[in-house]
Design a protein around this motif. Structure first.
Motif, PDB file in Angstrom:
ATOM      1  N   GLY A 181       0.813  -1.216   0.000  1.00 50.40           N
ATOM      2  CA  GLY A 181       0.000   0.000   0.000  1.00 50.40           C
ATOM      3  C   GLY A 181       0.843   1.260   0.000  1.00 50.40           C
ATOM      4  N   GLN A 182       2.162   1.081   0.093  1.00 48.88           N
ATOM      5  CA  GLN A 182       3.064   2.232   0.153  1.00 48.88           C
ATOM      6  C   GLN A 182       3.211   2.870  -1.221  1.00 48.88           C
ATOM      7  OE1 GLN A 182       7.134   1.318   1.537  1.00 48.88           O
ATOM      8  NE2 GLN A 182       7.800   2.846   0.049  1.00 48.88           N
ATOM      9  N   ALA A 183       2.984   4.186  -1.283  1.00 45.60           N
ATOM     10  CA  ALA A 183       3.164   4.913  -2.546  1.00 45.60           C
ATOM     11  C   ALA A 183       4.653   4.967  -2.874  1.00 45.60           C
ATOM     12  CB  ALA A 183       2.612   6.317  -2.409  1.00 45.60           C
ATOM     13  N   ALA A 228       7.054   5.839   3.946  1.00 41.23           N
ATOM     14  CA  ALA A 228       6.634   4.748   4.827  1.00 41.23           C
ATOM     15  C   ALA A 228       5.403   5.185   5.623  1.00 41.23           C
ATOM     16  CB  ALA A 228       7.769   4.382   5.767  1.00 41.23           C
ATOM     17  N   PRO A 229       4.632   4.220   6.148  1.00 35.79           N
ATOM     18  CA  PRO A 229       3.433   4.591   6.916  1.00 35.79           C
ATOM     19  C   PRO A 229       3.744   5.514   8.100  1.00 35.79           C
ATOM     20  CG  PRO A 229       3.461   2.236   6.463  1.00 35.79           C
ATOM     21  CD  PRO A 229       4.772   2.768   6.002  1.00 35.79           C
ATOM     22  N   ASP A 230       4.978   5.407   8.644  1.00 34.81           N
ATOM     23  CA  ASP A 230       5.315   6.265   9.797  1.00 34.81           C
ATOM     24  C   ASP A 230       5.789   7.664   9.367  1.00 34.81           C
ATOM     25  OD1 ASP A 230       7.814   5.748   8.776  1.00 34.81           O
ATOM     26  OD2 ASP A 230       8.595   4.724  10.543  1.00 34.81           O
ATOM     27  N   GLY A 231       5.705   7.956   8.073  1.00 37.26           N
ATOM     28  CA  GLY A 231       6.052   9.297   7.588  1.00 37.26           C
ATOM     29  C   GLY A 231       7.494   9.405   7.120  1.00 37.26           C
ATOM     30  N   ARG A 232       8.318   8.394   7.403  1.00 38.57           N
ATOM     31  CA  ARG A 232       9.717   8.464   6.947  1.00 38.57           C
ATOM     32  C   ARG A 232       9.776   8.269   5.427  1.00 38.57           C
ATOM     33  NH1 ARG A 232      13.707   4.839  10.316  1.00 38.57           N
ATOM     34  NH2 ARG A 232      12.236   3.186   9.753  1.00 38.57           N
ATOM     35  N   ILE A 233      10.772   8.853   4.830  1.00 39.07           N
ATOM     36  CA  ILE A 233      10.965   8.685   3.390  1.00 39.07           C
ATOM     37  C   ILE A 233      11.928   7.531   3.161  1.00 39.07           C
ATOM     38  CG2 ILE A 233      11.881   9.763   1.291  1.00 39.07           C
ATOM     39  CD1 ILE A 233      10.871  12.456   2.541  1.00 39.07           C
ATOM     40  N   ALA A 283      16.347   5.214   5.144  1.00 41.40           N
ATOM     41  CA  ALA A 283      15.140   5.811   5.725  1.00 41.40           C
ATOM     42  C   ALA A 283      15.507   7.182   6.268  1.00 41.40           C
ATOM     43  CB  ALA A 283      14.598   4.918   6.830  1.00 41.40           C
ATOM     44  N   LEU A 284      14.826   8.210   5.750  1.00 39.45           N
ATOM     45  CA  LEU A 284      15.069   9.579   6.213  1.00 39.45           C
ATOM     46  C   LEU A 284      13.944   9.988   7.155  1.00 39.45           C
ATOM     47  CD1 LEU A 284      16.046  11.259   2.793  1.00 39.45           C
ATOM     48  CD2 LEU A 284      17.578  10.263   4.493  1.00 39.45           C
ATOM     49  N   ALA A 285      14.282  10.843   8.098  1.00 39.62           N
ATOM     50  CA  ALA A 285      13.334  11.218   9.156  1.00 39.62           C
ATOM     51  C   ALA A 285      12.064  11.847   8.609  1.00 39.62           C
ATOM     52  CB  ALA A 285      14.020  12.190  10.112  1.00 39.62           C
ATOM     53  N   ALA A 286      10.960  11.586   9.289  1.00 41.08           N
ATOM     54  CA  ALA A 286       9.697  12.270   8.981  1.00 41.08           C
ATOM     55  C   ALA A 286       9.817  13.694   9.519  1.00 41.08           C
ATOM     56  CB  ALA A 286       8.549  11.542   9.657  1.00 41.08           C
TER      57      ALA A 286
END
Lengths: 220, 207
Positions: A139-141, A158-163, A179-182
């Motif tokens: 489901g991840q864009a 990611a679902p948690d807002g991280r890129i 993974a970069l910070a949201a």
């Protein structure tokens, strides 16, 4: 016994080696603006605390200094021990990579090149155009590029807002996951996983960052 | 005629230079004598790392503890916490990982042992003990010791090390490690306490 082990290993590798399919999505497909682009837009100096781990065990803690210039696509970087010992210093331009200091294990060409590739992956938008956009089975864009070396690069949220930045080989094997910070500053916290035979991970926490006007270099 | 006129001048100059203190040897002896009065020491330090890639020095702060003959705790607090403890010939390095301190099992501790052994020598006023460096001393408001690599094996790593020692109590005040034209590390010690009572745990335990 050995045959069974090799069979299991082959199945495991096979399960990791396929590029995930992208399904069209009304929210993403055709809307390239929906593709996240966290990369630096002006010449910036970053200082990070870096925790390097292999096999899940922390092996080193370092201070990383990176100067990334997206317009010129040049990188300078230095790695220091907390005590201030510089064990790696290098720069990359369109001409190539120049290493000015490399203590073991960074004195190996492959390790040094891999490190500079990782830094480029983290900070620079790939020059290749977006090939397609959609959603994964999760489901991840995601927005996908075909890299000039034949590999693939997915960038999504990611679902948690991280890129998430995921680089695949030509054959579809996941090689790197960043993974970069949201939030407002994606470079506040960076996690990089390298999926090699000697896999490693880097966990980077921002100490400070600043825009760099040209020629603002100490000692010049 | 001219030879006769020159001879007294030569003798005068010779006597003048003989009257000067032997440059270096006596000063190092004095430093050793003065430092022998230091049995323990604690200080805060600020380390400034300058490099071409940085616009301003990278500042680290921490605490330093010493107990004669060679126990040292070198603790960085910011920006990254790390602790190196050298005691009775054993050196351990601890690094921050996941919010706790863990022992560094790589070669980092052994590299730091070389540095700490050198620092322990300086604390004892021994600046000429390392054969890798030639030591010279310059007296002024403070005593300045300059260590210069003798061979080429330090080429590109260290150009020179300058150590400023207080004339009052032989305490090391600053250390400046010059790596090249655009790279150096300067460590300034402050809040120095000479001969404090330091519990043995300082050199054995983590807080």
């Amino acid at each position: 016994m050995n045959v069974r082990f090799l069979l299991i290993l082959s199945l495991l590798l096979a399960s990791c080696s396929s590029l995930p399919e992208i399904r069209p999505s009304a929210d993403v497909t055709g809307k390239m603006s929906a593709c996240p682009s966290p990369f630096v837009v002006q010449k910036t100096r970053f200082i990070h605390a870096i925790e390097a781990a292999m096999a899940g065990e922390t092996r080193a803690v370092m201070i990383g200094v990176t100067v990334a210039d997206p317009a010129a696509r040049t990188l300078s970087c230095a790695l220091l021990s907390p005590e201030g010992l510089v064990f790696f210093e290098a720069s990359r331009t369109s001409i190539g990579t120049q290493i000015s200091r490399a203590l073991p294990p960074f004195d190996k060409v492959d390790v040094a090149r891999g490190l500079m590739d990782d830094i480029e992956l983290i900070f620079f938008e790939p020059p290749e155009a977006i090939d397609r956009a959609g959603v994964l089975d999760t489901g991840q864009a995601v927005c996908r590029r075909r890299l000039h070396n034949g590999g693939w690069l997915d960038i999504g949220k990611a679902p948690d807002g991280r890129i998430l930045i995921q680089r695949y080989s030509k054959g579809g094997r996941l090689q790197r996951c960043v993974a970069l910070a949201a939030g407002a500053n994606p470079y506040a916290a960076i996690d990089l996983q390298a999926f090699e035979w000697t896999g490693y991970s880097l966990s980077m926490t921002l100490i400070e960052s600043e825009a760099v006007p040209d020629e603002k270099i100490l000692g010049k | 005629m001219r030879a006769k006129a020159v001879r007294p001048l030569s003798i005068l100059l010779l006597l003048f230079f003989m009257a000067l203190p032997a440059a270096g040897a006596d000063d190092f002896d004095r430093l050793r004598r003065d430092a022998s009065r230091i049995s323990s020491l604690s200080a805060d330090f600020v380390q400034k790392k300058s490099m071409k890639i940085l616009s301003k020095p990278l500042v680290s702060t921490g605490k330093f503890f010493y107990a004669a003959p060679d126990s040292i705790r070198w603790e960085y607090v910011k920006p990254i916490r790390s602790i190196v403890i050298s005691d009775r010939g054993t050196t351990k390095r601890y690094i921050a990982s996941g919010g706790k301190m863990i022992e560094d099992k790589t070669g980092g501790a052994q590299a730091m042992k070389i540095v700490l052994d050198e620092v322990a020598g300086w604390m004892k006023g021994k600046f000429t003990a390392n054969p890798t460096f030639a030591a010279s001393v310059r007296e002024g408001p403070e005593t300045l010791i300059v260590l210069t690599p003798k061979g080429k094996n330090m080429a590109g790593l260290i150009e020179k090390i300058e150590i400023t020692v207080s004339r009052k109590d032989a305490v090391v005040k600053t250390v400046r490690i010059v790596e090249g034209a655009a790279a150096e590390t300067r460590i300034d010690f402050s809040h120095t306490v000479v001969n404090p009572v330091l519990p043995p745990a300082v050199f054995q335990d983590l807080p």
